[in-house]
Design a protein around this motif. Structure first.
Motif, PDB file in Angstrom:
ATOM      1  N   ALA A  26      -2.702 -68.683 -23.998  1.00 15.36           N
ATOM      2  CA  ALA A  26      -2.733 -67.770 -22.863  1.00 15.36           C
ATOM      3  C   ALA A  26      -3.481 -68.429 -21.722  1.00 15.36           C
ATOM      4  CB  ALA A  26      -3.429 -66.472 -23.258  1.00 15.36           C
ATOM      5  N   GLY A  27      -2.954 -68.189 -20.523  1.00 14.13           N
ATOM      6  CA  GLY A  27      -3.654 -68.667 -19.347  1.00 14.13           C
ATOM      7  C   GLY A  27      -4.729 -67.676 -18.963  1.00 14.13           C
ATOM      8  N   VAL A  28      -5.140 -67.723 -17.717  1.00 18.94           N
ATOM      9  CA  VAL A  28      -6.150 -66.804 -17.201  1.00 18.94           C
ATOM     10  C   VAL A  28      -5.502 -65.438 -16.949  1.00 18.94           C
ATOM     11  CG1 VAL A  28      -7.835 -66.403 -15.372  1.00 18.94           C
ATOM     12  CG2 VAL A  28      -7.297 -68.752 -16.096  1.00 18.94           C
ATOM     13  N   THR A  29      -6.112 -64.403 -17.471  1.00 18.31           N
ATOM     14  CA  THR A  29      -5.558 -63.070 -17.267  1.00 18.31           C
ATOM     15  C   THR A  29      -6.558 -62.189 -16.550  1.00 18.31           C
ATOM     16  OG1 THR A  29      -6.294 -62.350 -19.457  1.00 18.31           O
ATOM     17  CG2 THR A  29      -4.061 -63.216 -19.281  1.00 18.31           C
ATOM     18  N   GLN A  30      -6.063 -61.388 -15.610  1.00 17.96           N
ATOM     19  CA  GLN A  30      -6.903 -60.480 -14.845  1.00 17.96           C
ATOM     20  C   GLN A  30      -6.362 -59.061 -14.957  1.00 17.96           C
ATOM     21  OE1 GLN A  30      -7.267 -63.441 -11.097  1.00 17.96           O
ATOM     22  NE2 GLN A  30      -8.484 -61.562 -10.902  1.00 17.96           N
ATOM     23  N   SER A  31      -7.282 -58.112 -14.902  1.00 20.35           N
ATOM     24  CA  SER A  31      -6.871 -56.714 -14.893  1.00 20.35           C
ATOM     25  C   SER A  31      -7.824 -55.893 -14.032  1.00 20.35           C
ATOM     26  CB  SER A  31      -6.846 -56.157 -16.326  1.00 20.35           C
ATOM     27  OG  SER A  31      -8.143 -56.181 -16.895  1.00 20.35           O
ATOM     28  N   PRO A  32      -7.321 -54.834 -13.396  1.00 21.41           N
ATOM     29  CA  PRO A  32      -5.909 -54.498 -13.266  1.00 21.41           C
ATOM     30  C   PRO A  32      -5.237 -55.398 -12.232  1.00 21.41           C
ATOM     31  CG  PRO A  32      -7.213 -52.999 -11.964  1.00 21.41           C
ATOM     32  CD  PRO A  32      -8.196 -53.919 -12.649  1.00 21.41           C
ATOM     33  N   THR A  33      -3.932 -55.253 -12.045  1.00 22.50           N
ATOM     34  CA  THR A  33      -3.237 -56.059 -11.040  1.00 22.50           C
ATOM     35  C   THR A  33      -3.352 -55.433  -9.656  1.00 22.50           C
ATOM     36  OG1 THR A  33      -1.185 -54.936 -11.589  1.00 22.50           O
ATOM     37  CG2 THR A  33      -1.601 -57.037 -12.676  1.00 22.50           C
ATOM     38  N   HIS A  34      -3.382 -54.120  -9.613  1.00 22.67           N
ATOM     39  CA  HIS A  34      -3.535 -53.407  -8.345  1.00 22.67           C
ATOM     40  C   HIS A  34      -4.517 -52.260  -8.531  1.00 22.67           C
ATOM     41  CE1 HIS A  34       0.424 -55.316  -7.828  1.00 22.67           C
ATOM     42  NE2 HIS A  34       0.173 -55.289  -6.541  1.00 22.67           N
ATOM     43  N   LEU A  35      -5.223 -51.949  -7.438  1.00 22.91           N
ATOM     44  CA  LEU A  35      -6.231 -50.904  -7.518  1.00 22.91           C
ATOM     45  C   LEU A  35      -6.420 -50.306  -6.123  1.00 22.91           C
ATOM     46  CD1 LEU A  35      -8.080 -49.898  -9.787  1.00 22.91           C
ATOM     47  CD2 LEU A  35      -9.710 -51.663  -9.151  1.00 22.91           C
ATOM     48  N   ILE A  36      -6.491 -48.994  -6.064  1.00 21.19           N
ATOM     49  CA  ILE A  36      -6.808 -48.313  -4.809  1.00 21.19           C
ATOM     50  C   ILE A  36      -8.080 -47.511  -5.014  1.00 21.19           C
ATOM     51  CG2 ILE A  36      -6.036 -46.642  -3.077  1.00 21.19           C
ATOM     52  CD1 ILE A  36      -3.166 -47.352  -3.813  1.00 21.19           C
ATOM     53  N   LYS A  37      -9.057 -47.756  -4.149  1.00 22.84           N
ATOM     54  CA  LYS A  37     -10.338 -47.062  -4.248  1.00 22.84           C
ATOM     55  C   LYS A  37     -10.700 -46.463  -2.887  1.00 22.84           C
ATOM     56  CE  LYS A  37     -11.963 -47.809  -8.458  1.00 22.84           C
ATOM     57  NZ  LYS A  37     -12.413 -46.685  -9.337  1.00 22.84           N
ATOM     58  N   THR A  38     -11.596 -45.499  -2.928  1.00 22.62           N
ATOM     59  CA  THR A  38     -12.066 -44.842  -1.717  1.00 22.62           C
ATOM     60  C   THR A  38     -13.372 -45.485  -1.273  1.00 22.62           C
ATOM     61  OG1 THR A  38     -11.059 -42.768  -2.416  1.00 22.62           O
ATOM     62  CG2 THR A  38     -12.758 -42.634  -0.713  1.00 22.62           C
ATOM     63  N   ARG A  39     -13.545 -45.576   0.029  1.00 20.46           N
ATOM     64  CA  ARG A  39     -14.787 -46.123   0.600  1.00 20.46           C
ATOM     65  C   ARG A  39     -15.998 -45.474  -0.052  1.00 20.46           C
ATOM     66  NH1 ARG A  39     -14.832 -45.510   6.942  1.00 20.46           N
ATOM     67  NH2 ARG A  39     -14.539 -43.396   6.184  1.00 20.46           N
ATOM     68  N   GLY A  40     -16.980 -46.315  -0.429  1.00 20.69           N
ATOM     69  CA  GLY A  40     -18.197 -45.819  -1.057  1.00 20.69           C
ATOM     70  C   GLY A  40     -18.166 -45.847  -2.574  1.00 20.69           C
ATOM     71  N   GLN A  41     -16.984 -45.956  -3.150  1.00 15.74           N
ATOM     72  CA  GLN A  41     -16.881 -46.008  -4.606  1.00 15.74           C
ATOM     73  C   GLN A  41     -17.263 -47.381  -5.134  1.00 15.74           C
ATOM     74  OE1 GLN A  41     -12.761 -44.652  -5.400  1.00 15.74           O
ATOM     75  NE2 GLN A  41     -13.666 -42.819  -6.333  1.00 15.74           N
ATOM     76  N   GLN A  42     -17.270 -47.484  -6.455  1.00 15.22           N
ATOM     77  CA  GLN A  42     -17.575 -48.721  -7.143  1.00 15.22           C
ATOM     78  C   GLN A  42     -16.337 -49.171  -7.919  1.00 15.22           C
ATOM     79  OE1 GLN A  42     -18.057 -48.732 -10.794  1.00 15.22           O
ATOM     80  NE2 GLN A  42     -18.602 -50.881 -10.933  1.00 15.22           N
ATOM     81  N   VAL A  43     -16.176 -50.488  -8.095  1.00 17.86           N
ATOM     82  CA  VAL A  43     -15.015 -51.001  -8.799  1.00 17.86           C
ATOM     83  C   VAL A  43     -15.432 -52.137  -9.733  1.00 17.86           C
ATOM     84  CG1 VAL A  43     -14.394 -52.741  -7.054  1.00 17.86           C
ATOM     85  CG2 VAL A  43     -12.614 -51.740  -8.501  1.00 17.86           C
ATOM     86  N   THR A  44     -14.728 -52.251 -10.853  1.00 19.52           N
ATOM     87  CA  THR A  44     -14.947 -53.340 -11.795  1.00 19.52           C
ATOM     88  C   THR A  44     -13.627 -54.038 -12.066  1.00 19.52           C
ATOM     89  OG1 THR A  44     -16.806 -52.238 -12.901  1.00 19.52           O
ATOM     90  CG2 THR A  44     -15.682 -53.985 -14.119  1.00 19.52           C
ATOM     91  N   LEU A  45     -13.620 -55.333 -11.862  1.00 23.99           N
ATOM     92  CA  LEU A  45     -12.452 -56.162 -12.133  1.00 23.99           C
ATOM     93  C   LEU A  45     -12.767 -57.060 -13.317  1.00 23.99           C
ATOM     94  CD1 LEU A  45     -11.621 -57.264  -8.463  1.00 23.99           C
ATOM     95  CD2 LEU A  45     -11.051 -55.122  -9.635  1.00 23.99           C
ATOM     96  N   ARG A  46     -11.728 -57.384 -14.106  1.00 19.21           N
ATOM     97  CA  ARG A  46     -11.941 -58.134 -15.332  1.00 19.21           C
ATOM     98  C   ARG A  46     -11.120 -59.402 -15.383  1.00 19.21           C
ATOM     99  NH1 ARG A  46     -12.389 -52.757 -16.263  1.00 19.21           N
ATOM    100  NH2 ARG A  46     -14.300 -52.102 -17.340  1.00 19.21           N
ATOM    101  N   CYS A  47     -11.659 -60.385 -16.112  1.00 14.25           N
ATOM    102  CA  CYS A  47     -11.007 -61.692 -16.190  1.00 14.25           C
ATOM    103  C   CYS A  47     -11.239 -62.287 -17.576  1.00 14.25           C
ATOM    104  CB  CYS A  47     -11.577 -62.621 -15.121  1.00 14.25           C
ATOM    105  SG  CYS A  47     -11.002 -64.326 -15.225  1.00 14.25           S
ATOM    106  N   SER A  48     -10.162 -62.761 -18.184  1.00 12.80           N
ATOM    107  CA  SER A  48     -10.275 -63.527 -19.423  1.00 12.80           C
ATOM    108  C   SER A  48      -9.878 -64.960 -19.123  1.00 12.80           C
ATOM    109  CB  SER A  48      -9.362 -62.949 -20.504  1.00 12.80           C
ATOM    110  OG  SER A  48      -9.814 -61.687 -20.908  1.00 12.80           O
ATOM    111  N   PRO A  49     -10.739 -65.921 -19.417  1.00 13.59           N
ATOM    112  CA  PRO A  49     -10.440 -67.301 -19.050  1.00 13.59           C
ATOM    113  C   PRO A  49      -9.382 -67.921 -19.959  1.00 13.59           C
ATOM    114  CG  PRO A  49     -12.491 -67.211 -20.282  1.00 13.59           C
ATOM    115  CD  PRO A  49     -12.052 -65.794 -20.074  1.00 13.59           C
TER     116      PRO A  49
END
Lengths: 108, 113
Positions: free
Chosen positions: B2-25
């Motif tokens: 497997a190559g590098v994988t990221q999730s999610p592919t798309h995300l919509i958030k509202t100003r002021g919120q917090q977000v977490t993005l993930r990556c598997s090398p």
């Protein structure tokens, strides 16, 4: 710090034409990579080329480290070659510093 | 492999919120770097993780933080989202001692509204 400059910024070709993209980089760059960014945003590795010449099909690259430049050659271009081409240099700690890219459009 | 994988592919958030993005090398890689790419620009280095520690950081505010887990996977967290955080976030993996050759995931496109 590391500096990377690319030219030309934009390139329009007819299918079948050849092209040369250039990347100039500063003294602090130890290694150089070329990438193709497809329309969906993914960066595809083309070459890892600190020095010398490499070829992969219709693409080839040459890096002259002593003169601080690299060239990417695309021969017999196809519409699928369209996209943005980036070169990126690394110094210490493997941090990649990207150029501003060359936007290539190949028309049928 | 497997190559590098990221999730999610798309995300919509509202100003002021917090977000977490993930990556598997990529398998066998031990170093993860994160980049932000605004529309029409080249990727900009955010930070790099090696041996579960932040090894180098670019010119990004403290709202951007990260983590690397023992299995080398990584998270990017952004707090107090601003409209200007809308961008493509790219994860790259590499192997220490291999001169920095990086391999990228497909990216996460974040839109802040």
């Amino acid at each position: 710090g590391i500096q990377v400059e690319q030219s030309p910024p934009d390139l329009i070709l007819q299918e079948g034409a050849n092209s040369t993209l250039r990347c100039n980089f500063s003294d602090s760059v130890n290694n150089l990579q070329w990438f193709h960014q497809n329309p969906w945003g993914q960066l595809i590795n083309l070459f890892y080329i600190p020095s010398g010449t490499k070829q992969n099909g219709r693409l080839s690259a040459t890096t002259v480290a002593t003169e601080r430049y690299s060239l990417l050659y695309i021969s017999s271009s196809q519409t699928t070659d369209s996209g943005v081409y980036f070169c990126a240099g690394t110094g210490g700690f493997q941090k990649l510093v990207f150029g501003t890219g060359t936007r290539l459009l190949v028309s049928p | 492999d497997a190559g590098v994988t990221q999730s999610p592919t798309h995300l919509i958030k509202t100003r002021g919120q917090q977000v977490t993005l993930r990556c598997s090398p990529k398998s066998g890689h031990d170093t993860v770097s994160w980049y932000q790419q605004a529309l029409g620009q080249g990727p900009q280095f955010i930070f790099q993780y090696y041996e579960e520690e932040e090894r180098q950081r670019g010119n990004f505010p403290d709202r951007f933080s990260g983590h690397q887990f023992p299995n080398y996977s990584s998270e990017l967290n952004v707090n107090a989202l601003l409209l200007g955080d809308s961008a493509l976030y790219l994860c790259a993996s590499s192997l220490v001692g291999r001169g920095g050759e990086g391999f990228f995931g497909q990216g996460t496109r974040l839109t802040v509204v």
